[in-house]
Motif scaffolding. Structure first.
Motif, PDB file in Angstrom:
ATOM      1  N   TRP A 271      10.429   0.429  13.224  1.00 32.58           N
ATOM      2  CA  TRP A 271       9.319   0.883  12.502  1.00 32.58           C
ATOM      3  C   TRP A 271       9.506   2.149  11.458  1.00 32.58           C
ATOM      4  O   TRP A 271      10.276   2.933  11.752  1.00 32.58           O
ATOM      5  N   PHE A 272       8.931   2.551  10.284  1.00 36.13           N
ATOM      6  CA  PHE A 272       8.809   3.383   9.449  1.00 36.13           C
ATOM      7  C   PHE A 272       7.516   3.598   8.803  1.00 36.13           C
ATOM      8  O   PHE A 272       6.694   2.457   8.775  1.00 36.13           O
ATOM      9  N   ASP A 273       7.181   4.570   8.226  1.00 40.20           N
ATOM     10  CA  ASP A 273       6.072   4.939   7.395  1.00 40.20           C
ATOM     11  C   ASP A 273       6.020   4.903   6.052  1.00 40.20           C
ATOM     12  O   ASP A 273       6.905   5.679   5.351  1.00 40.20           O
ATOM     13  N   PHE A 274       5.345   4.020   5.103  1.00 39.27           N
ATOM     14  CA  PHE A 274       5.296   4.067   3.793  1.00 39.27           C
ATOM     15  C   PHE A 274       4.020   4.545   3.462  1.00 39.27           C
ATOM     16  O   PHE A 274       2.856   3.975   4.019  1.00 39.27           O
ATOM     17  N   VAL A 275       4.013   5.656   2.731  1.00 38.99           N
ATOM     18  CA  VAL A 275       2.758   6.345   2.473  1.00 38.99           C
ATOM     19  C   VAL A 275       2.449   6.277   0.946  1.00 38.99           C
ATOM     20  O   VAL A 275       3.330   6.780   0.206  1.00 38.99           O
ATOM     21  N   VAL A 276       1.338   6.152   0.682  1.00 35.68           N
ATOM     22  CA  VAL A 276       0.895   6.286  -0.618  1.00 35.68           C
ATOM     23  C   VAL A 276       0.071   7.537  -0.981  1.00 35.68           C
ATOM     24  O   VAL A 276      -1.013   7.415  -0.371  1.00 35.68           O
ATOM     25  N   LEU A 277       0.321   8.374  -1.941  1.00 35.20           N
ATOM     26  CA  LEU A 277      -0.471   9.652  -2.072  1.00 35.20           C
ATOM     27  C   LEU A 277      -0.980   9.442  -3.297  1.00 35.20           C
ATOM     28  O   LEU A 277      -0.241   9.942  -4.356  1.00 35.20           O
ATOM     29  N   PHE A 278      -2.238   9.078  -3.417  1.00 31.83           N
ATOM     30  CA  PHE A 278      -2.887   8.815  -4.779  1.00 31.83           C
ATOM     31  C   PHE A 278      -3.203  10.269  -5.614  1.00 31.83           C
ATOM     32  O   PHE A 278      -2.817  10.157  -6.930  1.00 31.83           O
ATOM     33  N   LYS A 279      -3.380  11.476  -5.039  1.00 29.67           N
ATOM     34  CA  LYS A 279      -3.520  12.513  -5.932  1.00 29.67           C
ATOM     35  C   LYS A 279      -2.208  13.067  -6.483  1.00 29.67           C
ATOM     36  O   LYS A 279      -2.261  13.584  -7.517  1.00 29.67           O
ATOM     37  N   HIS A 280      -1.094  12.949  -5.579  1.00 27.47           N
ATOM     38  CA  HIS A 280       0.020  13.185  -5.884  1.00 27.47           C
ATOM     39  C   HIS A 280       1.111  12.372  -6.740  1.00 27.47           C
ATOM     40  O   HIS A 280       1.895  12.565  -7.514  1.00 27.47           O
TER      41      HIS A 280
ATOM     42  N   MET B 150      -3.875  -6.359  -8.416  1.00 29.91           N
ATOM     43  CA  MET B 150      -4.746  -7.753  -7.989  1.00 29.91           C
ATOM     44  C   MET B 150      -5.841  -7.488  -6.900  1.00 29.91           C
ATOM     45  O   MET B 150      -6.993  -8.162  -7.229  1.00 29.91           O
ATOM     46  N   TYR B 151      -5.616  -6.665  -5.817  1.00 27.21           N
ATOM     47  CA  TYR B 151      -6.613  -6.600  -4.980  1.00 27.21           C
ATOM     48  C   TYR B 151      -7.146  -5.217  -4.561  1.00 27.21           C
ATOM     49  O   TYR B 151      -8.096  -4.995  -4.023  1.00 27.21           O
ATOM     50  N   GLY B 152      -6.276  -4.190  -4.882  1.00 25.01           N
ATOM     51  CA  GLY B 152      -6.624  -2.834  -4.607  1.00 25.01           C
ATOM     52  C   GLY B 152      -7.898  -2.300  -4.955  1.00 25.01           C
ATOM     53  O   GLY B 152      -8.581  -1.470  -4.077  1.00 25.01           O
ATOM     54  N   SER B 153      -8.013  -2.322  -6.395  1.00 22.16           N
ATOM     55  CA  SER B 153      -9.212  -1.511  -6.958  1.00 22.16           C
ATOM     56  C   SER B 153      -9.425  -1.931  -8.280  1.00 22.16           C
ATOM     57  O   SER B 153      -8.366  -2.507  -8.850  1.00 22.16           O
TER      58      SER B 153
ATOM     59  N   ALA C  60     -10.694  -2.940   3.711  1.00 26.13           N
ATOM     60  CA  ALA C  60     -10.614  -1.662   3.599  1.00 26.13           C
ATOM     61  C   ALA C  60     -11.515  -0.893   2.635  1.00 26.13           C
ATOM     62  O   ALA C  60     -12.144   0.089   2.517  1.00 26.13           O
ATOM     63  N   ASN C  61     -11.557  -1.381   1.407  1.00 28.60           N
ATOM     64  CA  ASN C  61     -12.404  -1.190   0.286  1.00 28.60           C
ATOM     65  C   ASN C  61     -13.849  -1.010   0.863  1.00 28.60           C
ATOM     66  O   ASN C  61     -14.648  -0.351   0.081  1.00 28.60           O
ATOM     67  N   GLY C  62     -14.219  -1.927   1.656  1.00 23.34           N
ATOM     68  CA  GLY C  62     -15.721  -2.036   2.128  1.00 23.34           C
ATOM     69  C   GLY C  62     -15.943  -0.773   2.844  1.00 23.34           C
ATOM     70  O   GLY C  62     -17.257  -0.363   2.867  1.00 23.34           O
TER      71      GLY C  62
ATOM     72  N   SER D 121      -9.750   6.482  -3.251  1.00 17.79           N
ATOM     73  CA  SER D 121     -10.664   7.687  -3.024  1.00 17.79           C
ATOM     74  C   SER D 121      -9.890   8.574  -2.008  1.00 17.79           C
ATOM     75  O   SER D 121     -10.353   9.699  -1.739  1.00 17.79           O
ATOM     76  N   CYS D 122      -9.078   7.786  -1.203  1.00 18.49           N
ATOM     77  CA  CYS D 122      -8.296   8.340  -0.132  1.00 18.49           C
ATOM     78  C   CYS D 122      -7.276   9.299  -0.603  1.00 18.49           C
ATOM     79  O   CYS D 122      -6.703   9.027  -1.795  1.00 18.49           O
ATOM     80  N   ASP D 123      -6.845  10.460   0.166  1.00 18.03           N
ATOM     81  CA  ASP D 123      -5.799  11.302  -0.345  1.00 18.03           C
ATOM     82  C   ASP D 123      -4.513  10.533  -0.053  1.00 18.03           C
ATOM     83  O   ASP D 123      -3.544  10.652  -0.842  1.00 18.03           O
TER      84      ASP D 123
END
Length: 170
Positions: A31-40, A87-90, A9-11, A17-19
């Protein structure tokens, strides 16, 4: 495996850098959606069947977050995600102390099997400030399911033209 997912993904684009980054999540056939909002600096849960105080999410959070009650999870603010990110994200360090967790009010399904359709629609349409109740109604799900199947069958990316022909000439 998680490390490789983050590397790939980082490649393509640095994740931080994603919103927003959506993690469609499957637990106990739901199923459900887990969202990460970096800006917020926010974690968001979009679920078409269960609310924050449901036994389902209490169970999910107990499994994922060290067998703690839901209230404690809000305080800890998703410790497993933070650990994996560190560990792996950034290489970018995030100040996790400011982050909050929110369950968003979304339309609810009227049966036990439409959670995947709802989650796909959350992935496609939800952004901060978007009211899913304005976009999605339970009575529309049967038609949306047909539209989604047609989109998948007849996309230019589907190279199985003989299968398309079978559908068109049936």
């Amino acid at each position: 495996m998680v490390q490789r997912c983050f590397q790939l993904a980082n490649g393509a684009r640095l994740i931080h850098s994603c919103d927003e980054v959506h993690f469609p999540t499957l637990h106990s056939k739901h199923w459900f959606d887990f969202v990460v909002l970096f800006k917020h600096e926010m974690f968001v849960i979009l679920d078409s069947a269960f609310d924050a105080d449901s036994d389902f999410h209490q169970h999910v959070f107990n499994i994922l977050f060290y067998d703690l009650p839901l209230v404690s999870v809000y305080f800890l603010q998703i410790p497993n995600f933070k650990r994996v990110w560190n560990m792996y994200g950034s290489s970018r360090n995030l100040n996790w102390r400011n982050w909050t967790t929110h369950f968003i009010d979304v339309p609810k399904q009227s049966n036990e099997f439409d959670c995947g359709i709802y989650t796909a629609l959350f992935l496609k349409h939800w952004k901060p400030g978007v009211l899913m109740h304005d976009i999605l109604k339970d009575e529309d799900i049967a038609n949306i399911r047909i539209r989604m199947a047609n989109e998948m069958m007849f996309t230019n990316h589907n190279i199985l033209n003989d299968h398309k022909k079978l559908v068109l000439e049936f």
